[in-house]
Design a protein around this motif. Structure first.
Motif, short mmCIF file in Angstrom:
data_model
loop_
_atom_site.label_atom_id
_atom_site.label_comp_id
_atom_site.label_asym_id
_atom_site.label_seq_id
_atom_site.Cartn_x
_atom_site.Cartn_y
_atom_site.Cartn_z
N VAL A 1 -6.92 10.22 15.88
CA VAL A 1 -6.36 9.54 14.71
C VAL A 1 -7.34 8.57 14.07
CG1 VAL A 1 -4.54 7.98 13.92
CG2 VAL A 1 -3.98 9.87 15.43
N ARG B 1 0.50 14.95 14.25
CA ARG B 1 0.44 14.37 15.59
C ARG B 1 1.61 13.43 15.85
NH1 ARG B 1 -4.63 14.38 18.40
NH2 ARG B 1 -3.88 12.56 19.54
N TRP B 2 1.89 12.57 14.86
CA TRP B 2 2.89 11.53 15.09
C TRP B 2 4.31 12.05 14.96
CZ3 TRP B 2 0.42 6.79 12.14
CH2 TRP B 2 -0.63 6.29 12.93
#
Ligand code: HEM
Ligand SMILES: [Cu+2]
Length: 533
Positions: free
Chosen positions: A159, A228-229
């Motif tokens: 990230v 991803r989150w």
């Protein structure tokens, strides 16, 4: 008397502040360009050391100095630093900033404060990139391309690296915007489009790519974070996404980005060759139109990075065809450079040697690009050391050597002093020799099947890796000699005078180093930029 040129220059006079603060708050395009240059040099050395570590690991088959995981992190960081911090901003931010306004007869860029702001965004992005190595669960290990689904699954610190690239994108967009407006609005009276020198022209074409293509990668990188989150399902087939979508979005930016690297390099070379041949540039308009054509057609060829990814056959042959078309304008430029030199009175000085190295390397890089652009041969060498050799030939051998040529060409203008020619030639020989020894064997072992991004290999590739290792050492020696020469000469070199090479563009008509205002009076332009006899 000439020492006072240095005392009156932008190097000594900045804002109301003195010293470092005077630099950090300066909106003078020349100071901003120099700050980029120092930052980029530092990152280049860091990225280069990481490259050296990789070569050391590859010196022998098997695990030597690092684990496979560390190796993955090292090549990722090497790639992220070199691509996003060094070569994409490289020429435009450094020499574009320092010289473009002068070459078009302006006192500064259109938005000087925005220019300083872009520099700070660059610094913030760079800090994030460096932090990504230390924060969280280990350095990112995806490669600079951040391919999904790995980049959405790996638990390393992707990230922060992705955010860094995202932030750096803004710097690139704003610089592009600033340059476009500056070139439209601030050309000296009488400087029509076709009386503008060719380096500003190349920056103009580049700036449009920066402005139009960069937002795409920005969004794509945010999509990685979102995936991803929040498990959105952009790229994960289980959620209805498509991993190939990532590759399309990524290369729609990143292919044009290779032209952000190379177009300004071609622009630099197009300034140096007429000066060092004392001849009018051959085919001025062909060079202009080929820059614009490269910028335009460059948007349409991204699929050549994805021949093996699973595209339809029609898409693949069409991308292959378009790739061959974009090679044409590059070839036009090489033809024009060589024709410019033909029957010229050639001045064999360091900037010219670096320029010749550029042309030579760029031709090898471009021709091997055709091997890759052609569908059938790419299937064989895709993801091998051949690709590594190809892009290092163009990025380092091309853009890198153009950067070195530019430093040696404009050094006397920027610092008002001259470097040692012999040392500069020696460094050029070492860098060129080391470079060749380092990357040429990679073409061969790549064709033989050495995969890229692997930390171990079969014994039959060892000879190539050993050559490359010693090449890297010779190259490093050359870089050290060069940096020593330049740093020493910036402070103690002989006074250079305003026009040591007999150049005709506007920067050679003003003092070396330039004053804060560049021109006492804005010149009126009546003829083209390269009116040599
Ligand atoms: C103009 C300057 C150029 C630069 C800076 C450049 C840069 C690059 C880079 C960085 C890659 C590797 C991407 C990765 O990490 O996977 C690459 C691959 C490639 N380049 Fe170039 N390139 C240039 C010119 C060309 C030209 C002129 C062609 C074709 C005519 C070409 C065709 C390709 C192809 C097909 C690949 C993909 C190879 C593969 O992965 O199988 N490139 N290039
Ligand atoms: Cu490409």
């Amino acid at each position: 008397m000439e020492v006072s040129a240095i005392d009156n220059s932008f190097l000594k006079h900045g804002t109301k502040y003195k010293g470092i603060l005077g630099w950090l708050t300066s909106t003078d395009h020349k100071r901003i360009g120099l700050m980029y240059m120092y930052a980029i040099m530092i990152f280049f050395v860091v990225g280069g050391l990481l490259g050296g570590l990789m070569r050391l690991e590859l010196f022998r088959p098997g695990q030597d100095i690092m684990t496979a995981q560390t190796y993955n992190a090292v090549f990722t960081v090497h790639g992220v630093i070199m691509i996003f911090l060094v070569v994409i901003p490289g020429l435009a931010a450094v020499f574009g900033n320092i010289l473009m306004p002068i070459m078009i007869g302006a006192r500064d860029v259109s938005f000087p404060k925005l220019n300083l702001f872009s520099f700070y965004i660059y610094v913030i992005g760079a800090i994030l990139a460096i932090l990504s190595q230390f924060l969280g669960k280990g350095a990112p290990d995806t490669g600079w391309t951040f391919y999904a689904p790995y980049s959405t699954d790996t638990n390393t610190n992707v990230v922060a690296a992705v955010l860094a690239a995202f932030v750096l994108g803004f710097s690139s967009i704003l610089t592009g915007l600033n340059f476009i407006v500056t070139i439209h609005r601030l050309r000296a009276p009488g400087m029509t489009w076709f009386k503008m020198p060719l380096f500003p022209w190349s920056l103009y074409a580049t700036a449009w790519i920066q402005l139009l293509a960069t937002p795409i990668v920005g969004i794509t990188l945010l999509m990685i974070i979102a995936e991803r989150w929040f498990k959105i399902g952009f790229f994960d087939p289980n959620l209805g996404g498509d991993p190939i979508l990532f590759q399309h979005l990524f290369w729609i930016y990143s292919h044009p980005a290779v032209y952000i690297m190379i177009l300004p390099a071609m622009g630099v070379i197009t300034e140096i060759i007429p000066t060092f041949s004392q001849k009018k540039v051959f085919g001025y308009k062909a060079i202009v139109f080929s820059s614009v054509a490269i910028a335009a057609v460059g948007y349409l060829v991204w699929g050549h990075h994805m021949y093996t990814a699973g595209m339809s056959t029609t898409a693949r042959w069409f991308f292959s065809l378009l790739t061959f078309i974009v090679a044409v304008p590059s070839a036009i430029k090489v033809f024009n450079w060589i024709s410019t030199m033909y029957k010229g009175s050639i001045n064999l000085k360091p900037p010219f040697y670096f320029t010749m190295a550029f042309v030579f390397n760029f031709m090898i890089g471009g021709l091997t690009g055709l091997v890759l652009g052609s569908l059938a041969t790419d299937i064989h060498v895709h993801d091998t050391a051949f690709v590594v050799a190809h892009f290092h030939y163009i990025i380092f051998g091309g853009m890198g050597f153009a950067f070195l040529a530019a430093i040696h060409y404009w050094f006397p203008k920027i610092y008002g002093r001259m470097y040692n020619n012999k040392l500069a030639n020696t460094s050029c020989a070492f860098i060129f020799g080391g470079f060749t020894l380092l990357y040429f064997p990679q073409f061969i072992i790549g064709m033989q099947g050495m995969p890229r991004r692997y930390f171990d290999y079969l014994p039959q590739y060892e000879w190539g890796q050993v050559f490359s290792f010693f090449g890297a050492i010779v190259l490093a020696i050359g870089v050290i000699i060069m940096l020593f020469n330049l740093f020493k000469s910036a402070r103690k070199g002989e006074i250079a005078g305003p026009n040591p090479w007999g150049g005709k563009t506007l920067e050679w008509t003003i003092a070396s180093p330039p004053t804060v205002e560049n021109f006492e009076e804005i010149p009126v332009i009546t003829q083209g930029p390269y009116e040599y006899k």
